[in-house]
Enzyme design. Structure first.
Site, PDB file in Angstrom:
ATOM      1  N   CYS A 137     -11.697  33.319  53.825  1.00 17.86           N
ATOM      2  CA  CYS A 137     -12.334  34.430  53.098  1.00 17.86           C
ATOM      3  C   CYS A 137     -12.086  34.328  51.599  1.00 17.86           C
ATOM      4  O   CYS A 137     -11.021  34.711  51.108  1.00 17.86           O
ATOM      5  CB  CYS A 137     -11.810  35.762  53.634  1.00 17.86           C
ATOM      6  SG  CYS A 137     -12.480  37.167  52.743  1.00 17.86           S
ATOM      7  N   CYS A 140     -11.466  37.643  49.870  1.00 11.75           N
ATOM      8  CA  CYS A 140     -10.116  38.200  50.039  1.00 11.75           C
ATOM      9  C   CYS A 140      -9.084  37.431  49.219  1.00 11.75           C
ATOM     10  O   CYS A 140      -8.194  38.024  48.626  1.00 11.75           O
ATOM     11  CB  CYS A 140      -9.675  38.125  51.503  1.00 11.75           C
ATOM     12  SG  CYS A 140     -10.926  38.517  52.705  1.00 11.75           S
ATOM     13  N   ASP A 141      -9.192  36.098  49.218  1.00 12.55           N
ATOM     14  CA  ASP A 141      -8.094  35.273  48.698  1.00 12.55           C
ATOM     15  C   ASP A 141      -8.423  34.492  47.430  1.00 12.55           C
ATOM     16  O   ASP A 141      -7.531  33.857  46.863  1.00 12.55           O
ATOM     17  CB  ASP A 141      -7.653  34.274  49.788  1.00 12.55           C
ATOM     18  CG  ASP A 141      -7.173  34.979  51.047  1.00 12.55           C
ATOM     19  OD1 ASP A 141      -6.658  36.112  50.916  1.00 12.55           O
ATOM     20  OD2 ASP A 141      -7.321  34.425  52.145  1.00 12.55           O
TER      21      ASP A 141
END
Ligand code: NDP
Length: 325
Positions: A137, A140-141
């Protein structure tokens, strides 16, 4: 531990589940949505959404899901912060489900909208280095790789979008694909090829992720050329696996029919499973289209069919048996 009863129990809170909830609530079915491990579903880990009808300008995935949830609650949906761990479909309606919290949910109808989740390559180092350089992701990261060198593995829409997104953080993004052409939409491909910060490595598969999970994390990918068979090392700080999704159907194994990919089977053109009163909608039953808007559409269909199921069962119960005439 409580028991929650409803006329429509919905498992999953992505576009399919929340659309079913909006329609179900407006049909006075007082739906309960059990949100699951990823409230809001896959759109909450997406950034720009520019193909959901009704918005001229780009909207953000998490924002869109917040709005859908607010709409569902506004018309009378109860949202439960819980994850279903078992379901009992054998005894017919009402269907019983148990949450991680220990709470029990009973639905006269059941709408399954558990969606799908990211697939992994299943090669050495992938799990060990998860969160230590390997991720599924970018939204997200991606932030953790600010100014670093990153790779994205895959050739579909997700992979291209992840690569484009990562250019917000990194000046050195490489897309690694196993073939010599992408399956992503043309418009996305053009953006990718034009982007000065993105390179593409064709005909390469990842054989392993290398590095020390306890010291420094990922150092490089071990790549194999699918044409020549040559091996090479690709050094990077972060690698994002974006190779598609698998349906979340573990709960329904041996209870509902599935295809070879684990997607729930429904009566063609409807969200009806083989069990009357149980419906499946969204990515959990659709491996072809898999769009937020198609998920929302099938969620709507599930609610309409659930309403019809309840109306028909009520009508049947109210019929005076012939023998008493
Ligand atoms: P896709 O199934 O479309 O693509 C998966 C990609 O990963 C393919 O390029 C495939 O290669 C590659 N792949 C699969 N398995 C492996 C493996 N073991 N090793 C290496 N590569 C592998 O998945 P997506 O997640 O990209 O998209 C899913 C759906 O969601 C699609 O319908 C897509 O259109 C949609 N979507 C739409 C978006 C939008 O409209 N904004 C955004 C994101 C997704 P190959 O091509 O060789 O098969």
């Amino acid at each position: 531990m409580a028991t929650h009863k409803t006329r429509m129990l919905i498992i999953g809170s992505g576009p399919a589940g929340l659309s079913a909830a909006i329609y179900g609530a407006r049909a006075m079915m007082e739906p309960i949505v059990v949100q699951g491990l990823q409230p809001g579903g896959q759109l909450t880990i997406t950034t720009d959404v520019e193909n959901y009808p009704g918005f001229r300008d780009v909207v953000q995935g998490p924002w869109l899901m917040q709005e859908m949830q607010a709409q569902a609650e506004h018309v009378g949906t109860r949202m439960m912060w819980d994850t279903i761990v078992s379901v009992d479909l054998e005894n017919g309606s009402p269907f019983r489900a148990v949450g991680d919290s220990g709470d029990v949910y009973e639905g006269e109808t059941l709408v399954i909208a558990t969606g799908a989740q990211a697939r992994w390559l299943g090669v050495p180092g992938e799990m060990e280095l998860g969160g230590k350089g390997v991720s599924a992701c970018a939204t997200c990261d991606g932030f953790f790789y600010r100014g670093k060198k990153v790779a994205v593995i895959g050739g579909g829409n997700t992979a291209v979008e992840e690569a484009l997104y990562l250019t917000n953080h990194s000046d050195d993004v490489t897309l690694i694909h196993r073939r010599d052409s992408l399956r992503a939409e043309r418009i996305l491909q053009e953006r990718l090829f034009r982007h000065p910060k993105i390179k593409v490595l064709w005909n390469k598969v990842v054989e392993s992720f290398e590095g020390d999970p306890l010291a420094g994390g990922l150092t490089h990918l071990s790549l194999k050329d699918t044409v020549s068979g040559d091996m090479s090392a690709f050094h990077c700080d972060g690698a994002f696996v974006a190779i598609g999704h698998a349906p979340s159907t573990e709960l329904f194994k041996k209870k509902l029919a599935m295809d070879d990919g684990g997607y729930l089977l429904v009566e063609p053109g409807t969200p009806k499973t083989a069990i009357p009163g149980v419906f499946a909608c969204g990515d959990v039953m659709d491996h072809t289209y898999r769009q937020a808007v198609t998920a929302a559409g099938t969620g709507c269909m599930a609610a309409l069919d659930a309403e019809r199921f309840l109306a028909t069962s009520k009508f049947e119960k109210e019929q005076v048996p012939e023998s008493t005439w």
